[in-house]
Every structure is written in structure tokens, then in C-alpha cells.
Design an enzyme around this catalytic site. Sequence first.
Site, PDB file in Angstrom:
ATOM      1  N   SER A 147       0.826  -1.211   0.000  1.00 45.46           N
ATOM      2  CA  SER A 147       0.000   0.000   0.000  1.00 45.46           C
ATOM      3  C   SER A 147       0.858   1.257   0.000  1.00 45.46           C
ATOM      4  CB  SER A 147      -0.933  -0.013   1.215  1.00 45.46           C
ATOM      5  OG  SER A 147      -1.804  -1.115   1.151  1.00 45.46           O
ATOM      6  N   HIS A 161      -2.920  -6.920  11.726  1.00 47.35           N
ATOM      7  CA  HIS A 161      -2.710  -5.473  11.712  1.00 47.35           C
ATOM      8  C   HIS A 161      -1.477  -5.093  12.533  1.00 47.35           C
ATOM      9  CE1 HIS A 161      -7.351  -4.871  11.099  1.00 47.35           C
ATOM     10  NE2 HIS A 161      -6.746  -5.188   9.979  1.00 47.35           N
TER      11      HIS A 161
END
Length: 509
Positions: free
Chosen positions: A20, A449
Site C-alpha cells: 500500500s 494489523h
Amino acid sequence: MLATLADVQGYDYIVIGAGSAGCVLANRLSADPAATVLLLEAGGEQTLPEIRRPQDWPALRTSSANWGESTVVQAATGTAIPLARGRGLGGSSAINAMTFARGHRSSYDAWVGAGAKGWGFDDLLPYLRRSETAPGRDPALRGQAGPLRVAPAAPLNPLLAACWAAALECGHPRAEDVSGGLEEGFGQPDQNIVAGERQSAADAYLTPVAARPNLHVVTEATVHRLRLAGARCTGLDYRTGSGDTVSVACRGEVVSAAGTVGSAKLLLLSGIGPAAQLREHGVPVAVDLPGVGANLHDHPVCPVIYLPAQPVPPGMTNHGEVLGLLRSRYAGASADLQMLFIDVPVPPPGHAAVPAGYTIRPSLMTPYSRGTVRLASADPAAPPVLDPNYYAEERDVAVMVDGLRIAREIGEAAALTPWRDRELLPGPDLRDDAELAGYVRSGLGSYSHPVGTCRMGTDADAVVDLELRVRGIDGLRVVDASIMPSVVSSNTNATVYAIAERAAALITA
């Protein structure tokens, strides 16, 4: 390999990792035609058909698009936990569940409280908006012209609509834009799904600019060492898919966007990290930075699973179309739990498969426990030692027990009566806090995460400064989830895009 270039003078920018953050940086930095940019990715070009189909994302966790790593056995649970991270163009955005949601503003303001002045919610908001196009959302809060086109699932799975109604029945507030970062309560988050297909970082940021002559993308290129000349990073060495070693010079800045695990590992292999640990593995010490690899933490999850009383319609998006941000009885100034409704059964790692069911899954958004990423050896091919140290702090277990109780209350509400047969996990016989705490430990899973291993700040243990420059080394930055002082109270991907957007602005400024 998408492009080749032999530039003996070196590049202006080298970006490590095409996830990302890396895709954002490659796009923004190469917008200057006078700047040469090299983007290196350890994985391939992501051709698996499951990547395109949103409902197939669970299969990607056992595919070649995932590094396939697990934690060490956790002291609090006696189990090792799979920790997914993407490998290939798009990185984790190509294998995740596609939920696009900011943390609550209190998450970012906590960074300021931890010493990251200028990184509060209002500071980051222009970059959160810059990444997205969010039709129908408040244009003062949400972006209208960014590369990522995001929207909630439509139509909503009727089971998940009933779960949402059950949450409201239990007194939880309705959130109009639960992805926006200003509300608590339950609502439909935005998703990275466009015309029925996943939109990864590579789709949104990299593919549209792939023809730029000053941008060169090399896949199957595993960076194993940064090249340092005194106190400056001058380039790096990477290994190709065929096993050759290539050295590349950089006359500007090298940016590690390899993620919370990858960036920490690369710094350590390059002699940047805790001196004693580096010497233990025979790595020459370039900069003694004790914080490298420390502060690892993640969102733990633990499900409540129900057997359905009628067939559940097949999920056509990401299976989790409604979520809530809420407070346990232990919450302080901000919400500390997320509740996700999932239209399939998602048992914990190590538990038997469940043939049919649906899931109400609490996740701890504000973990107190901290762990580490460490080297297993000086061999770049050796997987790192991952120890998030889940549930080292008993408070984390207590919050998760409260989350299970809230999940059960929602699960037993009248709105779900047509769908509910009986509870399968943890099972109706487990009722008191001690029993539920045992299930929290045995049912531990990761939301995947991880953050924090190259934390930004101004104190002695900070790895990067407030412009994400590695302390003690010129020409080197880290731009990914590893720089977060603390994890945001939501899925992390939307925040990583914003961090990279801001970093690109800092670098080009």
C-alpha cells in the site's frame, strides 16, 4: 519483472516494497518527470484469480501471495498464531479483507500525546482525503478525487442487516459513516471493491502510471541489505528470483515501505538496531537504535460463532459488511473494541472447521501488550522471529472477555431470532469470567494489523523522526505501518495510504 533499467548513476528514489505505501510513493514521487524512481518488490505480479474476487480473500491466506509466517509460541496462550502479510504487487492490499476504514480521531491524537507532534487526526486528514474517492460521503471529511474508489457493500447481506439491527436493538448507536473517523457505533464501512472486483494499491496507484519512463518496477527482488557510507544510505543490494545479487546506487533517498515486519528486518540486517542483538548475530553495528523491532503490537480477535437456523445467503463482497466501534467497561477516553459481523464461520486458529455458521467477532483496538520483531540469524533468507506477546497484559484479556459478552448480547437479540439456531463457539456452557478468559486465550487469532516496530517520535527509543527519517542515517526513511506509535482503532490499511501520501509530500517538499 515489469521493467528493466541499468542506470550506473543511480536513482533519485528507491522504494522497497510495492504494498500500500510503496505503490503510493512510486506514483507520487515519479510524478516529477525529472526524478528517477525504482520500486522493488520481493513477490511477483499477482496473477492469482482469487485476488480479483472479493469473496475469495480467505483462500489468499494460504496462497503464494502471503509470506506464510507465524508468531513464536505465545507465552500467554501456548499457541503460535498465523500472521498474514502480502507478498507481490499490492502487498497486503492484495490479500486483505478490503475494509477501508480510518481509526477514530482519538487514535491519531494519541500519537501526538506519545510525542508525534503534527500527526493528529486534523494533521493527517488532508492525506486521508487525498487517497480516496468516497461518493455520497461528507466532502468536508471524505475525499472526492483520490485514486481509491471506496463504498459500502450494496445490497447488504440480509443476515448482516439483521446483525446490525440486533446491535441497534441492544442500544448501540448507529454510525452514518463508520469509516470516517469521527463516530462510534455500528455502520457499513467502505470497501476497496470496484465493479465487483478488489481494488488493490497496485490497481489504484501503480497500474495507471506504469508507462512513465522514469518509473521502474522490479518484481522478485528481495532487498537484503542497505548500503551505508558513513552516516548516509547510498543504495542497497537485492537478490533476484534466480539468485543473483544486484547492487543499486541511490543519489537521493531510499524509502523502506516493506511493512511492520519487513522494514524492521531490513534495518536489522543492515546494522541499524539494538547493538547487542546485532552483535549476537554477527551483524556489524552501523547505528545503535534500540527501538528497531520493539513496540510490535496488533489487534487480537476471538469469535462467537452461531449455527444458522436457515441458509445464509452467500457473501458476494468481503463477508464482513457491517462493523461497530464501541467501548468496553474498561475503556478510557476512547473506544477500545471493534465488533465485526461476518456471514461465514471463522473459527480460531487450531480449532476444528465449522461447516456452516456466522460470526460476531470482537477485536481489541487498544492493546497494552507489546512484543518484538527480531532476527533469527544474519541470513537474509531466514524468516524473522515474530513475537507480538499477545495478552502479556491481563487488561487485554479482560477487555476481550467484555467483548465476548457484548457479542453474545447482540447475538441473542430478537432481530437475529430468525437466523439463530444455537451458539457453537465458545459454547453456551462457558459463562463466568474465568471460563471466558480461558476461551479468549485458546481462541486467539490475529487481525493481521501489526504496527509499531519503527516507531516515530522524538525520544531515545524512536526509530524515525517526525518526517519519517531514520535517526542517525541520512537519505533513509521508513514509510509504512511500522512507524505508528500505537495501532489505530480500526483496520490499518486506510491509515497506511494516508501515511504514504503525507510522506510523499514531505519527501518532494
